[in-house]
Design a protein around this motif. Sequence first.
Motif, PDB file in Angstrom:
ATOM      1  N   ASP A 139       3.127 -22.437   1.841  1.00  0.00           N
ATOM      2  CA  ASP A 139       2.244 -22.063   0.695  1.00  0.00           C
ATOM      3  C   ASP A 139       0.970 -21.250   0.989  1.00  0.00           C
ATOM      4  OD1 ASP A 139       4.282 -23.690  -0.916  1.00  0.00           O
ATOM      5  OD2 ASP A 139       2.878 -25.548  -0.845  1.00  0.00           O
ATOM      6  N   SER A 140       0.700 -21.340   2.107  1.00  0.00           N
ATOM      7  CA  SER A 140      -0.445 -20.504   2.298  1.00  0.00           C
ATOM      8  C   SER A 140      -0.281 -18.817   2.753  1.00  0.00           C
ATOM      9  CB  SER A 140      -1.367 -21.125   3.483  1.00  0.00           C
ATOM     10  OG  SER A 140      -0.479 -21.029   4.754  1.00  0.00           O
ATOM     11  N   ALA A 141       0.997 -18.629   2.914  1.00  0.00           N
ATOM     12  CA  ALA A 141       1.378 -17.223   3.244  1.00  0.00           C
ATOM     13  C   ALA A 141       1.518 -16.321   2.133  1.00  0.00           C
ATOM     14  CB  ALA A 141       2.801 -17.579   3.938  1.00  0.00           C
ATOM     15  N   ARG A 142       1.269 -15.037   2.212  1.00  0.00           N
ATOM     16  CA  ARG A 142       1.167 -14.213   0.998  1.00  0.00           C
ATOM     17  C   ARG A 142       1.904 -13.105   1.653  1.00  0.00           C
ATOM     18  NH1 ARG A 142      -0.773 -18.067  -0.720  1.00  0.00           N
ATOM     19  NH2 ARG A 142      -2.669 -18.478  -1.886  1.00  0.00           N
ATOM     20  N   LEU A 143       2.645 -12.486   0.518  1.00  0.00           N
ATOM     21  CA  LEU A 143       3.271 -11.285   0.726  1.00  0.00           C
ATOM     22  C   LEU A 143       2.371 -10.046   0.318  1.00  0.00           C
ATOM     23  CD1 LEU A 143       6.040  -9.765   1.516  1.00  0.00           C
ATOM     24  CD2 LEU A 143       6.816 -10.171  -0.705  1.00  0.00           C
ATOM     25  N   ILE A 144       2.036  -9.120   1.226  1.00  0.00           N
ATOM     26  CA  ILE A 144       1.155  -8.035   0.742  1.00  0.00           C
ATOM     27  C   ILE A 144       2.000  -6.943  -0.051  1.00  0.00           C
ATOM     28  CG2 ILE A 144      -0.683  -6.411   1.332  1.00  0.00           C
ATOM     29  CD1 ILE A 144      -1.491  -9.559   1.499  1.00  0.00           C
ATOM     30  N   ILE A 145       1.800  -6.548  -1.000  1.00  0.00           N
ATOM     31  CA  ILE A 145       2.279  -5.387  -1.627  1.00  0.00           C
ATOM     32  C   ILE A 145       1.472  -4.177  -1.631  1.00  0.00           C
ATOM     33  CG2 ILE A 145       3.329  -4.274  -3.638  1.00  0.00           C
ATOM     34  CD1 ILE A 145       4.202  -7.190  -4.464  1.00  0.00           C
ATOM     35  N   LYS A 146       1.601  -3.223  -0.740  1.00  0.00           N
ATOM     36  CA  LYS A 146       0.823  -2.205  -0.736  1.00  0.00           C
ATOM     37  C   LYS A 146       1.626  -0.797  -1.402  1.00  0.00           C
ATOM     38  CE  LYS A 146      -1.545  -0.941   2.833  1.00  0.00           C
ATOM     39  NZ  LYS A 146      -1.844  -0.635   4.461  1.00  0.00           N
ATOM     40  N   ILE A 147       0.789  -0.332  -2.154  1.00  0.00           N
ATOM     41  CA  ILE A 147       1.405   1.198  -2.964  1.00  0.00           C
ATOM     42  C   ILE A 147       0.491   2.131  -2.647  1.00  0.00           C
ATOM     43  CG2 ILE A 147       2.348   2.337  -4.958  1.00  0.00           C
ATOM     44  CD1 ILE A 147       2.799  -0.984  -5.860  1.00  0.00           C
ATOM     45  N   GLU A 203      -2.830   1.329  -0.550  1.00  0.00           N
ATOM     46  CA  GLU A 203      -3.686   0.419  -1.051  1.00  0.00           C
ATOM     47  C   GLU A 203      -3.054  -0.798  -1.342  1.00  0.00           C
ATOM     48  OE1 GLU A 203      -6.394   1.552  -4.191  1.00  0.00           O
ATOM     49  OE2 GLU A 203      -6.524   3.367  -3.771  1.00  0.00           O
ATOM     50  N   ILE A 204      -3.735  -1.956  -1.108  1.00  0.00           N
ATOM     51  CA  ILE A 204      -3.119  -3.360  -1.327  1.00  0.00           C
ATOM     52  C   ILE A 204      -3.239  -3.588  -3.042  1.00  0.00           C
ATOM     53  CG2 ILE A 204      -3.508  -5.819  -1.208  1.00  0.00           C
ATOM     54  CD1 ILE A 204      -4.491  -5.413   1.636  1.00  0.00           C
ATOM     55  N   GLN A 205      -2.029  -3.587  -3.611  1.00  0.00           N
ATOM     56  CA  GLN A 205      -2.083  -3.866  -4.987  1.00  0.00           C
ATOM     57  C   GLN A 205      -2.087  -5.515  -5.566  1.00  0.00           C
ATOM     58  OE1 GLN A 205      -2.159  -1.433  -7.311  1.00  0.00           O
ATOM     59  NE2 GLN A 205      -2.596  -0.155  -5.655  1.00  0.00           N
ATOM     60  N   ALA A 206      -1.172  -6.246  -4.344  1.00  0.00           N
ATOM     61  CA  ALA A 206      -1.216  -7.578  -4.882  1.00  0.00           C
ATOM     62  C   ALA A 206      -0.960  -8.438  -3.364  1.00  0.00           C
ATOM     63  CB  ALA A 206       0.224  -7.948  -5.432  1.00  0.00           C
ATOM     64  N   ALA A 207      -1.427  -9.657  -3.320  1.00  0.00           N
ATOM     65  CA  ALA A 207      -1.045 -10.505  -2.312  1.00  0.00           C
ATOM     66  C   ALA A 207      -0.325 -11.756  -2.906  1.00  0.00           C
ATOM     67  CB  ALA A 207      -2.402 -11.072  -1.451  1.00  0.00           C
ATOM     68  N   ASP A 216       3.954   6.153 -10.425  1.00  0.00           N
ATOM     69  CA  ASP A 216       3.702   7.721  -9.958  1.00  0.00           C
ATOM     70  C   ASP A 216       3.220   7.320  -8.399  1.00  0.00           C
ATOM     71  OD1 ASP A 216       4.081   8.723 -12.137  1.00  0.00           O
ATOM     72  OD2 ASP A 216       1.829   9.030 -12.603  1.00  0.00           O
ATOM     73  N   LEU A 217       2.630   6.364  -7.933  1.00  0.00           N
ATOM     74  CA  LEU A 217       2.390   6.204  -6.438  1.00  0.00           C
ATOM     75  C   LEU A 217       3.217   5.831  -5.640  1.00  0.00           C
ATOM     76  CD1 LEU A 217      -1.328   4.217  -6.748  1.00  0.00           C
ATOM     77  CD2 LEU A 217      -0.899   6.501  -5.651  1.00  0.00           C
ATOM     78  N   ILE A 218       4.190   4.889  -6.372  1.00  0.00           N
ATOM     79  CA  ILE A 218       5.352   4.336  -5.658  1.00  0.00           C
ATOM     80  C   ILE A 218       6.436   5.685  -5.438  1.00  0.00           C
ATOM     81  CG2 ILE A 218       7.739   3.162  -5.927  1.00  0.00           C
ATOM     82  CD1 ILE A 218       6.002   1.162  -7.437  1.00  0.00           C
ATOM     83  N   HIS A 219       6.367   6.436  -6.285  1.00  0.00           N
ATOM     84  CA  HIS A 219       7.372   7.709  -6.297  1.00  0.00           C
ATOM     85  C   HIS A 219       6.668   8.633  -5.089  1.00  0.00           C
ATOM     86  CE1 HIS A 219      10.348   7.427  -9.246  1.00  0.00           C
ATOM     87  NE2 HIS A 219       9.375   6.658 -10.050  1.00  0.00           N
ATOM     88  N   LYS A 220       5.357   8.651  -4.991  1.00  0.00           N
ATOM     89  CA  LYS A 220       5.063   9.491  -3.929  1.00  0.00           C
ATOM     90  C   LYS A 220       5.286   9.081  -2.417  1.00  0.00           C
ATOM     91  CE  LYS A 220       0.805  11.542  -6.217  1.00  0.00           C
ATOM     92  NZ  LYS A 220      -0.348  11.676  -6.337  1.00  0.00           N
ATOM     93  N   GLY A 221       5.428   7.795  -2.472  1.00  0.00           N
ATOM     94  CA  GLY A 221       6.117   7.103  -1.206  1.00  0.00           C
ATOM     95  C   GLY A 221       4.686   6.743  -0.405  1.00  0.00           C
TER      96      GLY A 221
END
Length: 86
Positions: free
Chosen positions: A39-47, A50-54, A81-86
């Motif tokens: 439960d204490s682990a987080r999946l970091i989403i970077k786009i 930049e970190i967009q979510a944990a 747009d950021l996702i499409h840029k990669g």
Amino acid sequence: MKDATIAEGEGQNAVDVTFTEDGAIVFNALTVKAVQAGDSARLIIKIGGEIQAAVVVMEAMEGDHVQISVSPDDNAQKIVDLIHKG
């Protein structure tokens, strides 16, 4: 990643992401590891570098599609747009 679009729906501020077959396999593996870490682990989403979510992952994700909720202060089109840029 195969595609990213603004999620359909009234008042919704979210992005739909569809992975390639290989991307779906990688995403599934990461969510499995996050669940196993507890439960204490987080999946970091970077786009765009930049970190967009944990996020806490409650169960492993299967399939090739995920929807990412975006803060009301953020612009979903900018995220796409950021996702499409990669």
